[in-house]
Design an enzyme around this catalytic site. Sequence first.
Site, PDB file in Angstrom:
ATOM      1  N   ASP A 207       0.587  -1.359  -0.113  1.00 57.07           N
ATOM      2  CA  ASP A 207       0.065  -0.262  -0.108  1.00 57.07           C
ATOM      3  C   ASP A 207       1.073   0.804   0.326  1.00 57.07           C
ATOM      4  O   ASP A 207       1.898   1.222   0.454  1.00 57.07           O
ATOM      5  CB  ASP A 207      -1.456   0.105   1.790  1.00 57.07           C
ATOM      6  CG  ASP A 207      -2.212   1.388   1.159  1.00 57.07           C
ATOM      7  OD1 ASP A 207      -1.888   2.057   0.862  1.00 57.07           O
ATOM      8  OD2 ASP A 207      -2.802   0.314   1.486  1.00 57.07           O
TER       9      ASP A 207
ATOM     10  N   HIS B  36      -9.418   0.918  -7.077  1.00 57.34           N
ATOM     11  CA  HIS B  36     -11.462   0.007  -7.347  1.00 57.34           C
ATOM     12  C   HIS B  36     -11.663   0.603  -8.828  1.00 57.34           C
ATOM     13  O   HIS B  36     -12.266   0.351  -9.264  1.00 57.34           O
ATOM     14  CB  HIS B  36     -12.503   0.607  -6.631  1.00 57.34           C
ATOM     15  CG  HIS B  36     -11.998  -0.968  -4.941  1.00 57.34           C
ATOM     16  ND1 HIS B  36     -10.553  -0.814  -4.492  1.00 57.34           N
ATOM     17  CD2 HIS B  36     -12.448  -1.230  -4.175  1.00 57.34           C
ATOM     18  CE1 HIS B  36     -10.421  -1.958  -3.317  1.00 57.34           C
ATOM     19  NE2 HIS B  36     -11.905  -2.479  -3.660  1.00 57.34           N
TER      20      HIS B  36
HETATM   21  N1  SAH Z   1      -8.300  -4.834   2.462  1.00 56.19           N
HETATM   22  C1  SAH Z   1      -8.138  -3.196   3.006  1.00 56.19           C
HETATM   23  C2  SAH Z   1      -8.802  -2.575   2.648  1.00 56.19           C
HETATM   24  C3  SAH Z   1      -8.292  -1.501   1.465  1.00 56.19           C
HETATM   25  S1  SAH Z   1      -8.408   0.285   1.640  1.00 56.19           S
HETATM   26  C4  SAH Z   1      -9.245  -3.740   4.806  1.00 56.19           C
HETATM   27  O1  SAH Z   1      -9.173  -4.933   5.058  1.00 56.19           O
HETATM   28  O2  SAH Z   1      -9.288  -3.156   5.199  1.00 56.19           O
HETATM   29  C5  SAH Z   1      -7.481   0.181  -0.214  1.00 56.19           C
HETATM   30  C6  SAH Z   1      -5.908   0.323   0.155  1.00 56.19           C
HETATM   31  O3  SAH Z   1      -5.065   0.882  -1.502  1.00 56.19           O
HETATM   32  C7  SAH Z   1      -5.831   1.908   0.224  1.00 56.19           C
HETATM   33  O4  SAH Z   1      -5.332   2.474   1.421  1.00 56.19           O
HETATM   34  C8  SAH Z   1      -5.087   2.681  -0.510  1.00 56.19           C
HETATM   35  O5  SAH Z   1      -4.124   3.624  -0.162  1.00 56.19           O
HETATM   36  C9  SAH Z   1      -4.261   1.443  -1.209  1.00 56.19           C
HETATM   37  N2  SAH Z   1      -4.597   1.745  -2.793  1.00 56.19           N
HETATM   38  C10 SAH Z   1      -4.596   2.167  -3.531  1.00 56.19           C
HETATM   39  N3  SAH Z   1      -4.158   2.258  -4.702  1.00 56.19           N
HETATM   40  C11 SAH Z   1      -3.251   2.131  -4.995  1.00 56.19           C
HETATM   41  C12 SAH Z   1      -2.135   2.127  -5.438  1.00 56.19           C
HETATM   42  N4  SAH Z   1      -1.468   1.880  -6.682  1.00 56.19           N
HETATM   43  N5  SAH Z   1      -0.728   1.141  -4.640  1.00 56.19           N
HETATM   44  C13 SAH Z   1      -0.608   0.819  -3.422  1.00 56.19           C
HETATM   45  N6  SAH Z   1      -1.921   0.487  -2.536  1.00 56.19           N
HETATM   46  C14 SAH Z   1      -2.915   1.496  -3.959  1.00 56.19           C
HETATM   47 MG    MG Z   2     -13.101  -4.107  -0.516  1.00 55.64          MG
END
Ligand code: SAH
Ligand code: MG
Length: 207
Positions: A67, A140
């Site tokens: 992340d 997403h």
């Molecule tokens: N799995 C987590 C929720 C993830 S939310 C849970 O259980 O709560 C999505 C995450 O993806 C965010 O923290 C965001 O910073 C990260 N993210 C989005 N695009 C990204 C990228 N291109 N590279 C790395 N992290 C990314």
């Molecule tokens: Mg999710």
Amino acid sequence: MMRTDLERAARSARGFMPHDEGLCLYQTVLEITVQGPIVEVGSYCGKSAIYMGAAAAETGSVVFTIDHHRGSEEMQEGWEHHDGEVVNRDTGRIDSLPALRRNLEETGLEGSVVPIVGDSRLVASHWETPISMVFIDGGHGPIPAHADYDDWASKITPGGFLAIHDVFPDPADGGRPPYEIFLRAVNEGDFEEHAAVGSLRVLRSSP
Ligand code: SAH
Ligand code: MG
């Protein structure tokens, strides 16, 4: 059965992983039969990583969780999933890394879950180790979701798992891209559906 203290920690951790779906991730990690580490894209504060890490601690595997900790589009200020408590007071920017580290420290999972701080594409471009399971839960939008599928699905060892979160077959329930990459995995990839709970889909690559 997941250790009850870890189950409690996972339930109470900040994040976006319903308990029944988290337990499915835990179970899937226990079912891994091939070699290689596990990769998670989208750590946030480590909620899903606790479920996977709990199982990895049992099997002796390791979860690399990626992340940049700057939040996805929908987590920025003014958006639906914004959480002001995950903002750095000095810089005003989202920083979920401190919460992730704290959760791993408190659960004692630092030996089973290893954070990688950076952009998923950048990390993937340098990643060569075959992977036993990938969990895609990062950006997403159409570009990041398809990029994560393109970058990571091909690194899964035959017989390994691909899990995708926020898969909504009905557009009324949520955004399209995670569902689109799920369809790509089934239609163009060598994957078959293995489990489904809520919006979580687990696929297995042909051995
Ligand atoms: N799995 C987590 C929720 C993830 S939310 C849970 O259980 O709560 C999505 C995450 O993806 C965010 O923290 C965001 O910073 C990260 N993210 C989005 N695009 C990204 C990228 N291109 N590279 C790395 N992290 C990314
Ligand atoms: Mg999710």
